[in-house]
Design an enzyme around this catalytic site. Structure first.
Site, PDB file in Angstrom:
ATOM      1  CB  ALA A  30     -40.379 -43.833  47.517  1.00 63.75           C
ATOM      2  CB  ALA A  55     -37.633 -47.213  45.557  1.00 62.74           C
ATOM      3  CE1 TYR A  56     -42.451 -45.417  44.991  1.00 62.67           C
ATOM      4  CE2 TYR A  56     -43.365 -43.212  44.987  1.00 62.67           C
ATOM      5  CZ  TYR A  56     -43.403 -44.516  45.424  1.00 62.67           C
ATOM      6  OH  TYR A  56     -44.384 -44.911  46.288  1.00 62.67           O
ATOM      7  N   GLY A  57     -37.142 -42.970  41.867  1.00 61.14           N
ATOM      8  CA  GLY A  57     -36.178 -42.357  40.971  1.00 61.14           C
ATOM      9  C   GLY A  57     -36.625 -41.029  40.383  1.00 61.14           C
TER      10      GLY A  57
END
Length: 106
Positions: A53, A55-57
């Site tokens: 994702a 958002a996980y970076g």
């Protein structure tokens, strides 16, 4: 049973005409650098579904691991998550993309 044979035995599931490997490798909370190594190992062991994702970076590391694997894009199923703001930027979705997000109880 060894890991590659176990993965093969799990087969795949048809999701909207796309064959989704039944077993995937999740990358949540995997930091940069470590994500690349972990995905390289997973791909070398026969994993063909990688879940990530924005958002996980760690999406860049996952891309590097895929490129270093020598596998073609058609051999790997990548799944990712979009937040609601991002979802509006990509509609309509390509046929091989499915959308889902986690509810935050609101």
């Amino acid at each position: 049973m060894r890991w590659p044979e176990l993965l093969a035995a799990q087969g795949s599931k048809d999701v909207g005409g796309v064959k989704l490997p039944a077993v995937g490798f999740g990358t949540y909370n995997t930091k940069q650098g470590i994500a690349m190594q972990a995905v390289e190992i997973a791909l070398s062991q026969g994993v063909r579904h990688i879940d990530t994702a924005a958002a996980y970076g760690n999406e860049q590391d996952i891309g590097k691991a895929w490129r270093s694997s020598g596998l073609s894009r058609s051999e790997i199923f990548l799944s990712s998550k979009l937040d609601r703001q991002q979802l509006g930027k990509v509609v309509p979705l390509p046929p091989s993309v499915f959308a889902h997000w986690q509810s935050r109880g609101k």
